[in-house]
Enzyme design. Sequence first.
Site, short mmCIF file in Angstrom:
data_model
loop_
_atom_site.label_atom_id
_atom_site.label_comp_id
_atom_site.label_asym_id
_atom_site.label_seq_id
_atom_site.Cartn_x
_atom_site.Cartn_y
_atom_site.Cartn_z
N LYS A 188 0.98 -1.24 0.16
CA LYS A 188 -0.13 0.01 -0.13
C LYS A 188 1.06 1.48 -0.04
CE LYS A 188 -1.64 2.41 3.39
NZ LYS A 188 -1.11 3.91 2.62
N GLU A 262 9.83 1.03 9.89
CA GLU A 262 11.25 1.89 9.68
C GLU A 262 10.77 3.30 10.25
OE1 GLU A 262 12.95 4.75 8.93
OE2 GLU A 262 12.97 3.93 6.85
N CYS A 296 13.40 10.84 6.15
CA CYS A 296 13.91 9.86 8.21
C CYS A 296 14.63 10.10 8.50
CB CYS A 296 13.07 8.64 8.37
SG CYS A 296 13.81 7.54 7.00
N GLU A 393 10.38 15.61 15.94
CA GLU A 393 10.49 15.06 14.21
C GLU A 393 10.04 15.70 13.46
OE1 GLU A 393 9.72 11.75 11.62
OE2 GLU A 393 11.26 11.86 11.28
P1 NAI Z 1 2.30 7.97 8.75
O1 NAI Z 1 2.90 6.90 9.22
O2 NAI Z 1 0.20 7.71 8.99
O3 NAI Z 1 1.52 6.96 7.32
C1 NAI Z 1 2.68 6.28 6.48
C2 NAI Z 1 2.17 4.48 5.48
O4 NAI Z 1 1.44 4.38 6.32
C3 NAI Z 1 1.35 6.23 5.30
O5 NAI Z 1 0.82 4.54 3.96
C4 NAI Z 1 -0.05 5.91 6.01
O6 NAI Z 1 -0.77 5.72 5.04
C5 NAI Z 1 -0.40 4.75 6.52
N1 NAI Z 1 -0.99 4.24 7.79
C6 NAI Z 1 -1.55 5.61 8.50
N2 NAI Z 1 -2.36 5.22 9.81
C7 NAI Z 1 -2.46 3.95 8.93
C8 NAI Z 1 -2.72 2.73 10.45
N3 NAI Z 1 -3.30 2.85 11.45
N4 NAI Z 1 -2.32 1.32 9.92
C9 NAI Z 1 -1.40 0.82 9.00
N5 NAI Z 1 -0.83 1.60 8.12
C10 NAI Z 1 -1.33 3.00 8.13
O7 NAI Z 1 3.01 9.23 8.62
P2 NAI Z 1 1.53 10.72 8.42
O8 NAI Z 1 0.46 10.63 9.20
O9 NAI Z 1 2.14 10.72 6.83
O10 NAI Z 1 2.73 11.69 8.61
C11 NAI Z 1 3.39 12.19 10.16
C12 NAI Z 1 4.73 12.30 10.43
O11 NAI Z 1 5.50 11.39 10.20
C13 NAI Z 1 5.75 13.03 9.52
O12 NAI Z 1 5.40 14.24 9.53
C14 NAI Z 1 6.56 12.80 10.23
O13 NAI Z 1 7.04 13.56 11.20
C15 NAI Z 1 7.04 11.13 9.91
N6 NAI Z 1 7.01 9.83 8.93
C16 NAI Z 1 8.27 9.28 8.72
C17 NAI Z 1 8.67 9.16 7.84
C18 NAI Z 1 9.88 8.42 7.78
O14 NAI Z 1 10.19 7.70 6.71
N7 NAI Z 1 10.15 7.78 9.04
C19 NAI Z 1 7.27 8.49 6.38
C20 NAI Z 1 6.41 9.33 6.60
C21 NAI Z 1 5.92 9.85 8.22
#
Ligand code: NAI
Length: 484
Positions: A188, A262, A296, A393
Amino acid sequence: MTELEQVGERWEYAPAPESREIVQLRERYGHYVGGEWLTPTETYTTIAPSTEEALAEVGQGTAADVDAAVGAAREAFPVWGALRPAERAKYLFRIARILQERSRELAVLESLNGGKPIKESRDVDLPLAAAHFFYYAGWADKLEYAFPNSNPRPLGVAGQIIPWNFPLLMLSWKIAPALAAGNTVVLKPAETTPLTSLFFCDVLRQAELPPGVVNIVTGDGRTGAALVEHPGVDKVAFTGSTEVGKEIQRRLAGTGKRLTLELGGKAANVVFDDCALDQAVEGIVNGIYFNQGHVCCAGSRLLLQESIAEQAVEKLKRRLGTLRLGDPLDKNTDVGAINSAQQLAKIQELVASGQEEGAEIFQPECRLPEKGYWFAPTVFTNVAQSYRIAQEEIFGPVLSVLTFRTPEEAVEKANNTAYGLSAGVWTEKGSRILWMAERLRAGVVWANTFNRFDPASPFGGYKESGFGREGGLHGLAPYLELGE
Ligand code: NAI
Ligand code: MG
């Protein structure tokens, strides 16, 4: 004004946009299940964050869509998992070659849907994505040598959830090792950046990958949650926020499903007074402004040795003034658009907190486009360790500068965070690099460089940055049953 600055001011850059015409977008996309396009019951509009222009309608995957995709992956598993490993490798090589051949289309699409500068998607995301498939293709028929005396076997169906900052690259990090190990996949993509994952389905068709081996379901967190919870999934691999990572870990406790996470980071980039300062300034800029800081492992906390702090900040500010912000498809652009309105709001909120807590803000003069989501490259000085901008972050083009006097103090400050994904050290002394690397609690420590990636080198975190490694042999193990 110095003579150098005057010379710099004389440079004007004419627009040099990469043509969009190379990418053919469909109006609507379904989910890719069992090698076919499944018509979605619900859809949403995916946009270009640089202009807010609507690009296409894509599916908001339901539990039924996820169920169909996991069903297709389960059905494909016995055949794919039992295929002669050298045959599996051929498919991976083929995918890698097609990614190279179609890299211009994919780079344009990545910049359009995600907002990152074309020079980054073209020169970093795409070459690395292809490199991951080449690399893991090489391991597919050597698993017995990679893990001797442990009878390596695939796990089954991998449910993979990826973020929006490196859409196609994260897809490659996830899919390449899973397939090399003989698993089938349901992936996804993030809700704001589904288009390169959907384009990738055409790559899979071109490579004639057997139907059901890779399935793509689009949608937001609800779709992700349905995938995590599906009983037909044997392994979950997640990259994203620490908050969602923790939630997934709670959901999976006691289910026997394998998990790798990650998550976020708040990396220290530590600069000693004996370093090559101009090179370090380039490394600092690359560390935090690359991909608008949506990284990240971004070097978001700069630790400067006190004796050079003033000079370094001055050089850094001058360098910031030369960064060009604007159209992601322009080949001269250094800083593109923020990925979404939601992410922009988060950056703005944290930056406001930094100002309220007493840090000093610097932004170079730059005009932000009227439409779309934008944030100017930002440096905070006078930052205390307790400030939110030094702890949380931000995931945007915002750098917090702190200072230190001794190496011991640098280590203590660098490790003073809930995260532990990456770190950087700038010094001419090899012995100091080793001394620091031993003490920094981070999965990756870069020395005199930053944000360097290679498929052969494992990547992953400590503490709240998650667990498990991607890349290298370490990245294969989580997709294999090892031992009796
Ligand atoms: P997020 O963790 O909500 O989204 C990442 C992925 O997880 C997306 O594909 C999303 O649809 C999915 N997702 C969201 N809720 C889920 C759930 N309950 N169960 C399974 N999958 C789920 O991140 P978001 O809201 O886009 O960004 C928020 C913050 O997270 C950012 O500001 C940043 O600080 C951090 N982040 C870190 C990343 C990294 O590479 N470590 C990547 C993206 C965000
Ligand atoms: Mg979220």
